[in-house]
Enzyme design. Structure first.
Site, PDB file in Angstrom:
ATOM      1  N   CYS A  43      21.601  46.818  73.533  1.00  0.00           N
ATOM      2  CA  CYS A  43      22.793  46.968  74.364  1.00  0.00           C
ATOM      3  C   CYS A  43      23.779  47.968  73.773  1.00  0.00           C
ATOM      4  O   CYS A  43      24.225  48.890  74.446  1.00  0.00           O
ATOM      5  CB  CYS A  43      23.469  45.604  74.557  1.00  0.00           C
ATOM      6  SG  CYS A  43      25.050  45.733  75.388  1.00  0.00           S
ATOM      7  N   CYS A  48      23.131  49.355  77.353  1.00  0.00           N
ATOM      8  CA  CYS A  48      24.308  49.219  78.228  1.00  0.00           C
ATOM      9  C   CYS A  48      25.493  50.116  77.850  1.00  0.00           C
ATOM     10  O   CYS A  48      26.069  50.785  78.710  1.00  0.00           O
ATOM     11  CB  CYS A  48      24.820  47.785  78.212  1.00  0.00           C
ATOM     12  SG  CYS A  48      23.544  46.546  78.073  1.00  0.00           S
ATOM     13  N   LYS A  51      24.832  53.945  77.897  1.00  0.00           N
ATOM     14  CA  LYS A  51      24.507  54.237  79.307  1.00  0.00           C
ATOM     15  C   LYS A  51      25.780  54.341  80.133  1.00  0.00           C
ATOM     16  O   LYS A  51      25.974  55.261  80.912  1.00  0.00           O
ATOM     17  CB  LYS A  51      23.585  53.129  79.838  1.00  0.00           C
ATOM     18  CG  LYS A  51      23.124  53.227  81.269  1.00  0.00           C
ATOM     19  CD  LYS A  51      24.062  52.643  82.301  1.00  0.00           C
ATOM     20  CE  LYS A  51      24.532  51.239  82.072  1.00  0.00           C
ATOM     21  NZ  LYS A  51      23.561  50.203  82.250  1.00  0.00           N
ATOM     22  N   TYR A 180      16.485  48.846  87.462  1.00  0.00           N
ATOM     23  CA  TYR A 180      17.813  49.154  86.924  1.00  0.00           C
ATOM     24  C   TYR A 180      17.835  50.506  86.194  1.00  0.00           C
ATOM     25  O   TYR A 180      18.671  51.360  86.466  1.00  0.00           O
ATOM     26  CB  TYR A 180      18.204  48.116  85.874  1.00  0.00           C
ATOM     27  CG  TYR A 180      18.726  46.799  86.335  1.00  0.00           C
ATOM     28  CD1 TYR A 180      20.099  46.547  86.359  1.00  0.00           C
ATOM     29  CD2 TYR A 180      17.875  45.762  86.672  1.00  0.00           C
ATOM     30  CE1 TYR A 180      20.606  45.304  86.713  1.00  0.00           C
ATOM     31  CE2 TYR A 180      18.361  44.515  87.031  1.00  0.00           C
ATOM     32  CZ  TYR A 180      19.734  44.288  87.054  1.00  0.00           C
ATOM     33  OH  TYR A 180      20.223  43.068  87.400  1.00  0.00           O
ATOM     34  N   GLU A 184      19.657  53.906  87.451  1.00  0.00           N
ATOM     35  CA  GLU A 184      20.874  54.336  86.750  1.00  0.00           C
ATOM     36  C   GLU A 184      20.702  55.732  86.161  1.00  0.00           C
ATOM     37  O   GLU A 184      21.579  56.596  86.284  1.00  0.00           O
ATOM     38  CB  GLU A 184      21.227  53.327  85.651  1.00  0.00           C
ATOM     39  CG  GLU A 184      21.709  51.999  86.216  1.00  0.00           C
ATOM     40  CD  GLU A 184      22.105  50.978  85.173  1.00  0.00           C
ATOM     41  OE1 GLU A 184      22.824  50.027  85.515  1.00  0.00           O
ATOM     42  OE2 GLU A 184      21.688  51.102  84.003  1.00  0.00           O
ATOM     43  N   HIS A 439      46.379  44.351 100.037  1.00  0.00           N
ATOM     44  CA  HIS A 439      46.353  45.493 100.932  1.00  0.00           C
ATOM     45  C   HIS A 439      47.168  46.655 100.386  1.00  0.00           C
ATOM     46  O   HIS A 439      48.244  46.426  99.850  1.00  0.00           O
ATOM     47  CB  HIS A 439      46.918  45.070 102.298  1.00  0.00           C
ATOM     48  CG  HIS A 439      46.853  46.138 103.320  1.00  0.00           C
ATOM     49  ND1 HIS A 439      45.673  46.519 103.909  1.00  0.00           N
ATOM     50  CD2 HIS A 439      47.823  46.934 103.828  1.00  0.00           C
ATOM     51  CE1 HIS A 439      45.920  47.496 104.758  1.00  0.00           C
ATOM     52  NE2 HIS A 439      47.213  47.767 104.729  1.00  0.00           N
ATOM     53  N   GLU A 444      39.709  43.862 100.094  1.00  0.00           N
ATOM     54  CA  GLU A 444      40.296  42.957 101.094  1.00  0.00           C
ATOM     55  C   GLU A 444      39.276  42.614 102.175  1.00  0.00           C
ATOM     56  O   GLU A 444      39.370  41.589 102.839  1.00  0.00           O
ATOM     57  CB  GLU A 444      41.579  43.522 101.692  1.00  0.00           C
ATOM     58  CG  GLU A 444      41.407  44.743 102.556  1.00  0.00           C
ATOM     59  CD  GLU A 444      42.766  45.295 103.049  1.00  0.00           C
ATOM     60  OE1 GLU A 444      43.487  44.563 103.735  1.00  0.00           O
ATOM     61  OE2 GLU A 444      43.082  46.448 102.718  1.00  0.00           O
TER      62      GLU A 444
HETATM   63  P1  NDP Z   1      13.049  46.573  86.030  1.00  0.00           P
HETATM   64  O1  NDP Z   1      12.281  45.333  85.946  1.00  0.00           O
HETATM   65  O2  NDP Z   1      14.431  46.548  86.566  1.00  0.00           O
HETATM   66  O3  NDP Z   1      12.243  47.634  86.894  1.00  0.00           O
HETATM   67  C1  NDP Z   1      10.949  48.005  86.584  1.00  0.00           C
HETATM   68  C2  NDP Z   1      10.472  48.977  87.638  1.00  0.00           C
HETATM   69  O4  NDP Z   1       9.203  49.473  87.256  1.00  0.00           O
HETATM   70  C3  NDP Z   1      10.326  48.330  88.995  1.00  0.00           C
HETATM   71  O5  NDP Z   1      10.743  49.257  89.964  1.00  0.00           O
HETATM   72  C4  NDP Z   1       8.830  48.066  89.074  1.00  0.00           C
HETATM   73  O6  NDP Z   1       8.345  48.090  90.388  1.00  0.00           O
HETATM   74  C5  NDP Z   1       8.281  49.247  88.316  1.00  0.00           C
HETATM   75  N1  NDP Z   1       7.005  48.989  87.681  1.00  0.00           N
HETATM   76  C6  NDP Z   1       6.668  48.009  86.824  1.00  0.00           C
HETATM   77  N2  NDP Z   1       5.400  48.128  86.430  1.00  0.00           N
HETATM   78  C7  NDP Z   1       4.911  49.217  87.041  1.00  0.00           C
HETATM   79  C8  NDP Z   1       3.642  49.852  87.053  1.00  0.00           C
HETATM   80  N3  NDP Z   1       2.647  49.395  86.335  1.00  0.00           N
HETATM   81  N4  NDP Z   1       3.487  50.952  87.813  1.00  0.00           N
HETATM   82  C9  NDP Z   1       4.507  51.421  88.548  1.00  0.00           C
HETATM   83  N5  NDP Z   1       5.721  50.867  88.594  1.00  0.00           N
HETATM   84  C10 NDP Z   1       5.923  49.766  87.853  1.00  0.00           C
HETATM   85  O7  NDP Z   1      12.981  47.205  84.568  1.00  0.00           O
HETATM   86  P2  NDP Z   1      13.817  48.327  83.845  1.00  0.00           P
HETATM   87  O8  NDP Z   1      12.876  48.937  82.873  1.00  0.00           O
HETATM   88  O9  NDP Z   1      14.501  49.211  84.814  1.00  0.00           O
HETATM   89  O10 NDP Z   1      14.918  47.490  83.088  1.00  0.00           O
HETATM   90  C11 NDP Z   1      14.547  46.407  82.234  1.00  0.00           C
HETATM   91  C12 NDP Z   1      15.562  45.307  82.303  1.00  0.00           C
HETATM   92  O11 NDP Z   1      16.719  45.693  81.599  1.00  0.00           O
HETATM   93  C13 NDP Z   1      16.041  44.980  83.702  1.00  0.00           C
HETATM   94  O12 NDP Z   1      15.224  44.044  84.322  1.00  0.00           O
HETATM   95  C14 NDP Z   1      17.423  44.462  83.480  1.00  0.00           C
HETATM   96  O13 NDP Z   1      17.364  43.068  83.334  1.00  0.00           O
HETATM   97  C15 NDP Z   1      17.862  45.130  82.195  1.00  0.00           C
HETATM   98  N6  NDP Z   1      18.848  46.177  82.492  1.00  0.00           N
HETATM   99  C16 NDP Z   1      20.051  45.823  83.006  1.00  0.00           C
HETATM  100  C17 NDP Z   1      20.996  46.763  83.312  1.00  0.00           C
HETATM  101  C18 NDP Z   1      22.295  46.356  83.885  1.00  0.00           C
HETATM  102  O14 NDP Z   1      22.657  45.189  83.774  1.00  0.00           O
HETATM  103  N7  NDP Z   1      23.030  47.252  84.539  1.00  0.00           N
HETATM  104  C19 NDP Z   1      20.753  48.191  83.078  1.00  0.00           C
HETATM  105  C20 NDP Z   1      19.453  48.462  82.554  1.00  0.00           C
HETATM  106  C21 NDP Z   1      18.543  47.492  82.270  1.00  0.00           C
HETATM  107  P3  NDP Z   1       8.451  46.832  91.372  1.00  0.00           P
HETATM  108  O15 NDP Z   1       9.893  46.645  91.678  1.00  0.00           O
HETATM  109  O16 NDP Z   1       7.660  47.265  92.551  1.00  0.00           O
HETATM  110  O17 NDP Z   1       7.862  45.678  90.646  1.00  0.00           O
END
Ligand code: NDP
Length: 462
Positions: A43, A48, A51, A180, A184, A439, A444
């Site tokens: 983080c 986080c 980022k 995510y 982002e 307002h 709102e």
């Molecule tokens: P996520 O789980 O959010 O997203 C993973 C993405 O990768 C999804 O779109 C998924 O598709 C795709 N995916 C997974 N496996 C494959 C594959 N084999 N082939 C193709 N596509 C694939 O993971 P992130 O890596 O983006 O982030 C990890 C975690 O970190 C998040 O879950 C979140 O909890 C945390 N995070 C939080 C943030 C915040 O609070 N703002 C910011 C960044 C990270 P599909 O959806 O179709 O399964």
């Protein structure tokens, strides 16, 4: 003489581990904390915090453009990536120092070393080969980006880890994923002027979010100029002689990019941790299996945060650490509460969301009401920007409880923190209705949507 060197040994100096270690030490426990990379964890060091600083950096061009509508003439602007990186690094170093000071000041002993379990009570610090013993062990080693080792040419790709330290801003980037991190970073790189392409296997990004958030954000990103390739994945990455990366996709497309970033989920950091030597069970995905009090199958070994693969969010790891302390050291067993977690996606526009999506609620309840408003935020009325803000409440018709609240637009992440309180408190739509509006504000709308936009009865929209 104490039987063990430490009362508690924490492996992993991230958000969860440091919180547990610091407060246990403050209670007078003899605590050791080992961190192999940098105190602060994902983080603070490469997640986080940096980022969000990048998000701020990338949003300036839109502010410059919008300023003209308010009478400002913004002169020539220029962006320097190295300045951003240097200033970001300085801030991260400051925060890392605070994390260490918190541990040190409370008497926890820090080890800048990888730590591996030797048995149920013994830990080896690999930097020196020293072994220490502890009555209780807490594993909080977090996770890491899935390297997609089966992908041909994966070694040429970067993950979010490297994105924070690129020597130069790429001219173009292909980001794989629709979660995510992919979303982002696509907005960050686009905002900084990088030609940005997102490739996602599904047909709408952010698969686990409310459908209106997904489609509206996606539309906004495409309108801005982010190229999103749907229903496709990367099948091969090759490095050309000029350093460019040539990418072939499953659908048979081929294109060149300066960088390729994989953001395809994160995996638990358990490799080589010695868990098998201590008899600690892991799931098929390599995550540590715990009970409702963060205890593993071994009585004195606990785990929390991303290494348990429950909810990969910093505040969740911190909450789990607080529950661990109550349970283990204050004779007050508290199970972490994973219900109604508010969360933000720092895309541009931003998402803030808590509770059930419309689709989840429609499946869980026989009748729901959906209240939705979509409008141009006031701040854009004097600018050329056409971005729309959306606020949406999902309500159970039977008891009027608000089941989900979803916002897309400026400061959605800030707003949803407060909405999270209202949902946690079990507020009904009537509570929202009798709350006075502020307002003029965008929020709102949350308390002035008096009639439902539509109802969903037994899965059918009426
Ligand atoms: P996520 O789980 O959010 O997203 C993973 C993405 O990768 C999804 O779109 C998924 O598709 C795709 N995916 C997974 N496996 C494959 C594959 N084999 N082939 C193709 N596509 C694939 O993971 P992130 O890596 O983006 O982030 C990890 C975690 O970190 C998040 O879950 C979140 O909890 C945390 N995070 C939080 C943030 C915040 O609070 N703002 C910011 C960044 C990270 P599909 O959806 O179709 O399964």
């Amino acid at each position: 003489m104490a039987a063990y060197d430490f009362d508690l040994f924490v492996i992993g100096g991230g958000s969860g581990g440091v919180r547990a270690g610091r407060l246990a030490a403050a209670m007078g426990k003899r605590v050791g904390v080992a961190e192999e990379y940098r105190f602060g964890g994902t983080c603070v060091i490469r997640g986080c915090v940096p980022k969000k600083l990048f998000v701020y950096a990338s949003s300036f061009p839109e502010h410059f453009e919008d300023a003209t509508g308010y009478g400002w003439s913004v002169g020539e602007t220029k962006f320097d990536w190295n300045t951003l990186i240097a200033n970001k690094d300085k801030e991260i170093e400051r925060l890392e120092g605070l994390y260490q000071k918190g541990l040190d000041g409370n008497g926890a002993k820090m080890f800048k070393s990888r730590a591996e379990l030797v048995d149920q009570h013994t830990i080896c610090l690999t930097a020196t080969g020293e072994t220490v013993t502890a009555e209780k062990i807490l594993v909080a080693t977090g996770g890491r980006p899935n390297p997609m080792s089966d992908l041909e040419g994966h070694e040429h790709c970067i993950s979010s880890n490297e994105a924070f330290h690129l020597e130069q801003l790429p001219e173009s980037i292909l980001i794989a994923g629709g979660g995510y991190i992919a979303v982002e970073f696509a907005n960050i790189f686009h905002g900084l002027g990088v030609r940005t392409t997102l490739i996602y296997r599904g047909n709408e990004i952010l698969s686990r979010f409310d459908k209106d958030l997904r489609s509206n954000l996606q539309e906004a990103m495409i309108t801005k100029g982010i190229d999103i390739q749907f229903s496709d994945t990367i099948s091969k990455v090759e490095k050309n002689a000029d350093g460019k990366l040539s990418v072939t996709t499953k659908a048979g497309n081929n294109a060149e990019y300066s960088q390729v970033m994989l953001a395809l989920g994160r995996i638990a950091n358990t490799d080589g941790l010695g868990l098998e030597k201590a008899g600690v069970e892991v799931s098929s995905r390599g995550a540590i299996i715990i009970d409702e009090y963060s205890k593993t199958n071994i009585d004195n070994i606990y785990a929390l945060g991303d290494v348990t693969d429950k909810v990969q969010l910093t505040p969740v790891a911190i909450h789990e650490a607080m529950c661990f302390l109550e349970t283990v050291y204050k004779d007050n067993p508290i199970s972490p509460d994973h219900e109604l977690i508010p969360t933000a996606v720092f895309s541009q526009p931003e998402i803030g969301t808590v509770g059930m999506s419309e689709e989840e609620a429609a499946k869980a309840f026989s009748e729901i009401e959906v209240y939705k408003a979509q409008f141009r935020p006031m701040r854009h009325t004097l600018t050329e920007r056409q971005d729309k803000m959306m606020v949406k409440l999902v309500v159970n018709s039977a008891d009027r409880k608000v089941l989900g609240a979803h916002i897309l637009g400026p400061d959605a992440g800030e707003l949803v923190q407060v909405l999270g309180i209202t949902l946690k408190a079990g507020c009904t739509k009537d509570d929202f209705d009798r709350t006075m509006a502020v307002h003029p504000s965008a929020s709102e709308e949350l308390v002035t949507m008096y009639s439902p936009s539509y109802r969903i009865k037994n899965g059918e929209r009426v």
